[in-house]
Scaffold this motif. Structure first.
Motif, mmCIF file in Angstrom:
data_model
loop_
_atom_site.group_PDB
_atom_site.id
_atom_site.type_symbol
_atom_site.label_atom_id
_atom_site.label_comp_id
_atom_site.label_asym_id
_atom_site.label_seq_id
_atom_site.Cartn_x
_atom_site.Cartn_y
_atom_site.Cartn_z
ATOM 1 N N ASN A 62 27.747 28.732 16.364
ATOM 2 C CA ASN A 62 26.702 29.743 16.481
ATOM 3 C C ASN A 62 25.444 29.312 15.746
ATOM 4 O O ASN A 62 25.505 28.787 14.625
ATOM 5 C CB ASN A 62 27.191 31.080 15.924
ATOM 6 N N VAL A 63 24.288 29.537 16.364
ATOM 7 C CA VAL A 63 22.998 29.219 15.747
ATOM 8 C C VAL A 63 22.697 30.297 14.705
ATOM 9 O O VAL A 63 22.491 31.466 15.047
ATOM 10 C CB VAL A 63 21.884 29.164 16.801
ATOM 11 N N ASN A 64 22.692 29.917 13.430
ATOM 12 C CA ASN A 64 22.544 30.905 12.360
ATOM 13 C C ASN A 64 21.119 30.938 11.798
ATOM 14 O O ASN A 64 20.201 30.299 12.335
ATOM 15 C CB ASN A 64 23.586 30.653 11.262
ATOM 16 N N ALA A 65 20.945 31.664 10.687
ATOM 17 C CA ALA A 65 19.608 31.895 10.142
ATOM 18 C C ALA A 65 18.970 30.654 9.543
ATOM 19 O O ALA A 65 17.771 30.654 9.248
ATOM 20 C CB ALA A 65 19.670 33.004 9.082
ATOM 21 N N ALA A 66 19.732 29.574 9.339
ATOM 22 C CA ALA A 66 19.170 28.339 8.799
ATOM 23 C C ALA A 66 18.653 27.409 9.889
ATOM 24 O O ALA A 66 18.139 26.328 9.590
ATOM 25 C CB ALA A 66 20.206 27.608 7.940
ATOM 26 N N PHE A 119 7.764 31.905 11.219
ATOM 27 C CA PHE A 119 9.089 31.661 10.657
ATOM 28 C C PHE A 119 8.910 31.075 9.254
ATOM 29 O O PHE A 119 8.335 29.998 9.097
ATOM 30 C CB PHE A 119 9.882 30.718 11.547
ATOM 31 N N THR A 120 9.394 31.793 8.259
ATOM 32 C CA THR A 120 9.218 31.393 6.863
ATOM 33 C C THR A 120 10.568 31.062 6.265
ATOM 34 O O THR A 120 11.499 31.885 6.296
ATOM 35 C CB THR A 120 8.558 32.521 6.051
ATOM 36 N N ARG A 121 10.693 29.857 5.702
ATOM 37 C CA ARG A 121 11.966 29.423 5.137
ATOM 38 C C ARG A 121 12.052 29.782 3.660
ATOM 39 O O ARG A 121 11.112 29.601 2.890
ATOM 40 C CB ARG A 121 12.167 27.918 5.307
ATOM 41 N N GLU A 126 17.344 29.559 4.623
ATOM 42 C CA GLU A 126 17.337 30.456 5.772
ATOM 43 C C GLU A 126 15.900 30.881 6.119
ATOM 44 O O GLU A 126 15.024 30.931 5.260
ATOM 45 C CB GLU A 126 18.192 31.689 5.492
ATOM 46 N N PHE A 127 15.700 31.201 7.395
ATOM 47 C CA PHE A 127 14.386 31.594 7.892
ATOM 48 C C PHE A 127 14.283 33.106 8.025
ATOM 49 O O PHE A 127 15.237 33.780 8.412
ATOM 50 C CB PHE A 127 14.124 30.961 9.260
ATOM 51 N N THR A 128 13.103 33.619 7.710
ATOM 52 C CA THR A 128 12.757 35.012 7.972
ATOM 53 C C THR A 128 11.755 35.035 9.117
ATOM 54 O O THR A 128 10.785 34.268 9.118
ATOM 55 C CB THR A 128 12.141 35.677 6.735
#
Length: 288
Positions: free
Chosen positions: A136-140, A264-266, A272-274
């Protein structure tokens, strides 16, 4: 990886009191690895939260079986900084093992934060093993246009002289992901007063959304309407308002509504990206 072997012989001989040397031609042959393989991903691109299906194919070209073949996938782990690695994939779901196209033994992988490891009990001589599994493609996972997930599987085991590393690359999809939220103010409203309809349009994709057309049939029908986009009043020539139905922009008006791409802010501490959506706000105000 196949290796080319080169070889040359020297022949020393004498005649009378003279010693001479003759060199042979350079002979070559190709030494094939006992185990060869490839890694592919079924999806052409990815978005946040999607599943990717990976296939690892291993062929044993040797004359004896290879046992306990270990395959370790790094799940795309990459360096964020000298002290932080991020892993953009999370292993999930079942793993399928096929030997020469026949479903084989069930494998229970070892799952770590930054890798997943499969052990294939045996690959017979001349046989091909195929592992199929999801991640699964996650928040990172990086999501900006042009980004990619590159993950590598290392293969090792007894009898494998040259452990192959198999890599697959998949790029982030270029897309717009638009949602709209509508509210009315004030609430409650008195007949004969001004009522404002606010449309907040958000784009969570990495590409600007263009060519938007907003249509709304108001009931009851407000009169004397004013339309704004991000606070700028839109002239009536750029929209139609017929029998309480608004269409913005009007066909052929030349006016265009776009919604900027998300940013997209890491997080440098977690990797992880917001996601901060691009926003466009449309208001319609009239007497109700």
């Amino acid at each position: 990886m196949a290796v080319t072997i080169t070889n040359q012989a020297l022949l020393q001989y004498t005649y009378g009191t003279t010693t001479a040397v003759a060199a042979s031609n350079i002979a070559t042959t190709v030494l094939n690895d006992t185990l060869t393989g490839e890694k592919t991903v079924l999806e052409a691109d990815y978005r946040a939260g999607e599943n990717l299906t990976y296939i690892i194919t291993l062929t044993n070209s040797g004359t004896s079986a290879l046992t306990d073949v270990t395959v370790t996938d790094d799940l795309g782990t990459y360096a964020v900084s000298p002290t932080l690695d991020a892993t953009p994939l999370t292993y999930g779901g079942a793993v399928l093992l096929y030997i020469n196209g026949v479903l084989g033994a069930t494998i229970t992988p070892t799952v770590d934060e930054d890798s997943v490891t499969f052990v294939i009990p045996s690959i017979p001589a001349g046989a091909t093993a195929m592992l199929i599994y999801d991640a699964n493609v996650n928040a990172a996972a990086p999501l900006t246009s042009g980004s990619a997930i590159v993950n590598t599987a290392a293969v090792s085991g007894a009898g494998i002289t040259d452990s192959p590393e198999l890599t697959a690359r998949v790029e982030a999809e270029d897309y717009a992901d638009v949602s709209v939220f509508k509210e009315m103010t004030p609430n409650p409203v008195t007949e004969g007063s001004l009522l404002t309809y606010t449309f907040t349009i958000e784009n969570y994709g990495n590409t600007e959304a263009t060519g938007l057309v907003l249509t709304d049939a108001f009931d009851p029908t407000p009169t004397g309407i004013t339309v704004t986009v991000d606070g700028t009043v839109i002239p009536p020539s750029d929209y139609t308002y017929v029998d309480g139905t608004l269409t913005l922009p009007a066909a052929g008006s030349g006016y265009e509504i776009t919604v900027p791409a998300a940013t997209f802010t890491r997080n440098d501490a977690t990797g992880e990206f917001t996601v901060t959506p691009g926003i466009r706000v449309i208001t319609v105000t009239g007497t109700i």
